[in-house]
Each structure stands twice: as C-alpha cells, then as structure tokens.
Design a protein around this motif. Sequence first.
Motif, PDB file in Angstrom:
ATOM      1  N   ALA A 158      15.401  -9.066 -17.449  1.00 46.45           N
ATOM      2  CA  ALA A 158      15.166  -8.324 -16.208  1.00 46.45           C
ATOM      3  C   ALA A 158      15.967  -7.038 -16.228  1.00 46.45           C
ATOM      4  CB  ALA A 158      15.546  -9.184 -15.008  1.00 46.45           C
TER       5      ALA A 158
ATOM      6  N   PHE B  74      12.615 -14.055 -16.974  1.00 42.95           N
ATOM      7  CA  PHE B  74      13.785 -14.889 -17.290  1.00 42.95           C
ATOM      8  C   PHE B  74      14.950 -13.965 -17.654  1.00 42.95           C
ATOM      9  CE2 PHE B  74       9.855 -16.893 -18.706  1.00 42.95           C
ATOM     10  CZ  PHE B  74       9.855 -18.044 -17.938  1.00 42.95           C
ATOM     11  N   GLU B  75      16.053 -14.103 -16.934  1.00 38.98           N
ATOM     12  CA  GLU B  75      17.196 -13.215 -17.169  1.00 38.98           C
ATOM     13  C   GLU B  75      18.443 -14.048 -17.441  1.00 38.98           C
ATOM     14  OE1 GLU B  75      18.054  -9.952 -17.583  1.00 38.98           O
ATOM     15  OE2 GLU B  75      20.124 -10.652 -17.607  1.00 38.98           O
TER      16      GLU B  75
ATOM     17  N   ALA C 250      16.044   4.569 -21.677  1.00 39.27           N
ATOM     18  CA  ALA C 250      15.422   3.980 -20.487  1.00 39.27           C
ATOM     19  C   ALA C 250      13.996   4.514 -20.321  1.00 39.27           C
ATOM     20  CB  ALA C 250      16.261   4.306 -19.257  1.00 39.27           C
TER      21      ALA C 250
ATOM     22  N   ASP D 292      14.309  -1.551 -25.678  1.00 37.65           N
ATOM     23  CA  ASP D 292      15.338  -1.689 -26.711  1.00 37.65           C
ATOM     24  C   ASP D 292      15.084  -2.882 -27.631  1.00 37.65           C
ATOM     25  OD1 ASP D 292      16.604   0.464 -25.631  1.00 37.65           O
ATOM     26  OD2 ASP D 292      18.501  -0.540 -25.200  1.00 37.65           O
TER      27      ASP D 292
HETATM   28  P1  FAD Z   1      18.158  -3.619 -21.412  1.00 41.89           P
HETATM   29  O1  FAD Z   1      18.467  -2.656 -20.331  1.00 41.89           O
HETATM   30  O2  FAD Z   1      19.195  -3.865 -22.435  1.00 41.89           O
HETATM   31  O3  FAD Z   1      17.763  -4.992 -20.712  1.00 41.89           O
HETATM   32  C1  FAD Z   1      17.653  -6.212 -21.398  1.00 41.89           C
HETATM   33  C2  FAD Z   1      17.814  -7.352 -20.395  1.00 41.89           C
HETATM   34  O4  FAD Z   1      17.554  -8.564 -21.070  1.00 41.89           O
HETATM   35  C3  FAD Z   1      19.213  -7.429 -19.823  1.00 41.89           C
HETATM   36  O5  FAD Z   1      19.134  -7.631 -18.434  1.00 41.89           O
HETATM   37  C4  FAD Z   1      19.812  -8.628 -20.559  1.00 41.89           C
HETATM   38  O6  FAD Z   1      20.779  -9.290 -19.786  1.00 41.89           O
HETATM   39  C5  FAD Z   1      18.574  -9.487 -20.775  1.00 41.89           C
HETATM   40  N1  FAD Z   1      18.653 -10.402 -21.922  1.00 41.89           N
HETATM   41  C6  FAD Z   1      19.095 -10.124 -23.170  1.00 41.89           C
HETATM   42  N2  FAD Z   1      18.958 -11.188 -23.978  1.00 41.89           N
HETATM   43  C7  FAD Z   1      18.408 -12.162 -23.219  1.00 41.89           C
HETATM   44  C8  FAD Z   1      18.009 -13.502 -23.496  1.00 41.89           C
HETATM   45  N3  FAD Z   1      18.153 -14.061 -24.718  1.00 41.89           N
HETATM   46  N4  FAD Z   1      17.459 -14.246 -22.488  1.00 41.89           N
HETATM   47  C9  FAD Z   1      17.298 -13.699 -21.230  1.00 41.89           C
HETATM   48  N5  FAD Z   1      17.677 -12.439 -20.920  1.00 41.89           N
HETATM   49  C10 FAD Z   1      18.206 -11.677 -21.912  1.00 41.89           C
HETATM   50  N6  FAD Z   1      22.260   2.661 -20.728  1.00 41.89           N
HETATM   51  C11 FAD Z   1      22.793   3.807 -20.341  1.00 41.89           C
HETATM   52  O7  FAD Z   1      22.290   4.862 -20.755  1.00 41.89           O
HETATM   53  N7  FAD Z   1      23.857   3.853 -19.479  1.00 41.89           N
HETATM   54  C12 FAD Z   1      24.417   2.731 -18.967  1.00 41.89           C
HETATM   55  O8  FAD Z   1      25.364   2.814 -18.209  1.00 41.89           O
HETATM   56  C13 FAD Z   1      23.874   1.480 -19.357  1.00 41.89           C
HETATM   57  N8  FAD Z   1      24.395   0.331 -18.892  1.00 41.89           N
HETATM   58  C14 FAD Z   1      23.847  -0.866 -19.304  1.00 41.89           C
HETATM   59  C15 FAD Z   1      24.370  -2.061 -18.804  1.00 41.89           C
HETATM   60  C16 FAD Z   1      23.833  -3.293 -19.207  1.00 41.89           C
HETATM   61  C17 FAD Z   1      24.418  -4.570 -18.659  1.00 41.89           C
HETATM   62  C18 FAD Z   1      22.728  -3.335 -20.106  1.00 41.89           C
HETATM   63  C19 FAD Z   1      22.126  -4.670 -20.536  1.00 41.89           C
HETATM   64  C20 FAD Z   1      22.196  -2.141 -20.606  1.00 41.89           C
HETATM   65  C21 FAD Z   1      22.748  -0.907 -20.204  1.00 41.89           C
HETATM   66  N9  FAD Z   1      22.248   0.307 -20.667  1.00 41.89           N
HETATM   67  C22 FAD Z   1      22.778   1.493 -20.258  1.00 41.89           C
HETATM   68  C23 FAD Z   1      21.154   0.332 -21.640  1.00 41.89           C
HETATM   69  C24 FAD Z   1      19.884   0.775 -21.040  1.00 41.89           C
HETATM   70  O9  FAD Z   1      19.679   0.175 -19.800  1.00 41.89           O
HETATM   71  C25 FAD Z   1      18.790   0.418 -22.021  1.00 41.89           C
HETATM   72  O10 FAD Z   1      19.057   1.021 -23.266  1.00 41.89           O
HETATM   73  C26 FAD Z   1      17.461   0.945 -21.645  1.00 41.89           C
HETATM   74  O11 FAD Z   1      17.280   1.059 -20.284  1.00 41.89           O
HETATM   75  C27 FAD Z   1      16.359   0.063 -22.239  1.00 41.89           C
HETATM   76  O12 FAD Z   1      16.115  -0.989 -21.339  1.00 41.89           O
HETATM   77  P2  FAD Z   1      15.562  -2.390 -21.747  1.00 41.89           P
HETATM   78  O13 FAD Z   1      15.002  -2.961 -20.475  1.00 41.89           O
HETATM   79  O14 FAD Z   1      14.679  -2.292 -22.920  1.00 41.89           O
HETATM   80  O15 FAD Z   1      16.833  -3.218 -22.218  1.00 41.89           O
END
Ligand code: FAD
Length: 382
Positions: A11, A32-33, A306, A293
């Motif tokens: 999430a 699922f988070e 993002a 990511d």
């Molecule tokens: P992410 O934002 O990494 O989200 C992945 C989600 O999946 C997270 O909520 C994580 O808890 C969840 N997750 C991971 N593995 C599992 C699993 N096995 N089962 C269930 N859930 C799982 N980028 C910035 O530029 N500045 C910031 O300040 C910043 N802060 C961040 C803080 C956090 C806690 C996180 C997780 C990421 C942060 N990022 C930040 C990275 C940025 O949000 C991402 O690079 C970008 O937005 C891509 O988003 P995404 O949804 O693909 O991945």
Amino acid sequence: MSSLKIGIVGAGIGGLTAAIALHRAGHDVVVFEQSKQFLRVGADINLTPNAVRALDGLGIGDAVRHTAARPTHRISRTWDTGDETSRLEMGDSAEQKYGAPQLTIHRADLLAALAAVFPAERVLFAKRAEEVKQDADGITLTFTDGSTYLVDALIGADGIHSAVRTAMFGRENPRFTGVVAFRAVIPAERVAQVPNIQAFTKWWGPNLQSQIVTFPLNRGKDIFIFATTAQESWHLESWTTQGSVQELRDSYAGFHPDARALLDACDEVLKTALYERDPLPHWSHDRMVLLGDACHPMMPFMAQGAGMSIEDAVVLAREIAGITQVADMDTAFQRYESLRLERASKIQIGSRGNNWLREGGNADWVYGYDAWTVKAESAAPD
Ligand code: FAD
C-alpha cells in the motif's frame, strides 16, 4: 460486469493508485500491506507534471494541492561558483504547457490523499507477503503470520525488495550504488535570504554522485534538502536512521555559500544508502504483474520514482479495467508492459547517468506524458 478478485501487495504510492483505479473500474480489489498502519515516514515526494496529471485523472488533485508546495522553477547551479546552468519555469507555466504543475509533497500527505478515496476495509495491514504460488484455482499468497489469501490475479507493488518479483523471477538482491543520501527539512524562514528558495534547485557537485537538491514542502513553509555523496562504507538502507549534521556540512564544505547556508540551517538529518537494480526484460508472468519500484527501482536523480509508479498504476488499471475473464489477464498485462517498460527503463537508466536538465534540454517527453491517454507509439521517444 463480473468482477475479478485482484490482490495488490504493497500500500505504497503505486499500490494505492492502482487500487483506486481498479476499484472504480468495478474490480474486487484487496491490498496487503506489511506495516501495521500508514506511517508518517519519509519526507519528500516530487511530483512533476506527468505525475500530477495522472493524480488529477484519479480525482485526488485537489487533496494533493491542499498540502503540497508548487516550486516556481527548476534551476541548475554549479556547486562552487553558484552559476546557473539551466532554468525551467514550473508553476503556472508548467500548468499551461503540460496541463498540470509540479507539486512537492510530504509522502504521508500523498498516501493520506490516496487512502481517503479507497475503502479502508480493503487494505489489510500487518500482512507481509512471504510466498506466492499460482495453480489452477488462482494465486495463493502466504503471509508471515501464517495466514493465506486466494486471488484471481496479483499486482506486486511491494517496492525495491519485492517478494512478488522474487516469486516471479527468482531472488536477485538490489545493488548498493556506493552513494548515500542525506534528507532534512528546515523552516523556510530560516533561509529566506537564499535566492529562489521556493524553486526546485539542484546544485551539481564536482562529481556525478555529489549534489544538493532543495525544494519547498508544506505549501512553502518548509524547505526540503536532499544531498548525495559517494561513500562506500555506509550500507544501511533506511527511511528513519538519523545521520550527523556535522558530517552533512563537512561533505559539502566547498560548496557555494548559498548551498552551505541551507546545510547550516539543519538541526537534524536522516541518512540512507541508495540501492538500485538494472531494468527487467519483463514485468509480468501469467497472472502476476509488477509496478513501481518492484520492477524499476531507480536512482533519485531525475526525481521520477513516485511518478513512474503512479504512471504504471494508471496504465495498468486502464489495460485491465474491462477484463472479466482471468484467461484474458495475461494479454492485458503484456499490453501494459509494452506501453510502460521502455519509458520506465529509459528513465531508470537516465537516472543512473545523472545529467537530466543539467544544462538545459527538453523536458517534454517526461513531463508531457499523459498516462490516461498514452498509446504505444508515444511511450518513450528518443
Ligand atoms: P514503495 O513506496 O516502496 O511502496 C511499497 C509498499 O509495499 C510499502 O508500503 C511497503 O511497506 C510494502 N511492502 C514491501 N514489501 C512487502 C511485503 N512483502 N508484503 C506486504 N507489503 C510489502 N521516496 C522519496 O523520494 N522520499 C521519501 O521521503 C520516501 N520515503 C519513503 C518511506 C517509506 C516507508 C517507503 C516504503 C518508501 C519511501 N520512498 C520515498 C520511496 C518512494 O515512495 C518510492 O520510491 C516510490 O514512490 C515508488 O513507490 P512504490 O509504491 O512502487 O513503492
């Protein structure tokens, strides 16, 4: 329309964006988070016009604008002389040109805006996916608490260490880049004397890894500082680990007084090692697909991490919106991949190269992209 049960692992920004779009398209979506709740972790998220346009199409643009800042310009300056090497108008000019401005927002505020328009009971917290298995009945997720869940199709939006990616393509650890990043937030009034303080400014350092980026947050009341430098000895990847303000200042001691004034105003700083991966040749396999990511973690140097996850989510949701049979999922995932993989991989590689808008250049192919209407031929121009 008969709805399919679609599971989304993660999430984060990409996972929630996909969840909203697919729920609106009539699918039965469950997210699922691993965290116990949405945490106020991280700080900045940079949303260039391509990302804001995608969020506008989702109907959450106003909520985002409510807390975000609007950088006035995007400026490049040379680390020691302070000379400007490029300047792009953002704000109103970008809005006229691209249909949306650049917005910079706290990650938690963006997550809150997304979560507010998705049914809360459809996000299952404290569910860390550990194992993913597909058979004739569907895809079974097993979580670290021992529970299981069966879905028709699965989206891996679980970030750089994606468990879904590992289930699809095998284990391969992200690579430490040899670069560490410092993050700090300071009140804007402390640095009001620094020229163009409400702009997105990048100070280009003496080498590829060394830079300081600053931009406004929280409607301009705060300034966010993001600084990177080469450092092989620090491997810890963390959004919460405190660094040393003295080390931050020492790392950029030779920078121009305007840049140093920003570091002098910091009371505390977070420090993390930066990891990345190479582009993947495929993002989907049968009834499983990746976004954000999970498939293309990138260096932050184009500020598109993002944005790419939001674009992925919108295009993926468009491609599977009308699907009613699980047998058609595979083809829809391939259409998504063919629309997105080339552009995201190009930005992933470009981010590694770190020369985006250093001395001018045309930002249109990144900022002018519309995830709601894009067709295959305009996905990633040269
Ligand atoms: P992410 O934002 O990494 O989200 C992945 C989600 O999946 C997270 O909520 C994580 O808890 C969840 N997750 C991971 N593995 C599992 C699993 N096995 N089962 C269930 N859930 C799982 N980028 C910035 O530029 N500045 C910031 O300040 C910043 N802060 C961040 C803080 C956090 C806690 C996180 C997780 C990421 C942060 N990022 C930040 C990275 C940025 O949000 C991402 O690079 C970008 O937005 C891509 O988003 P995404 O949804 O693909 O991945």
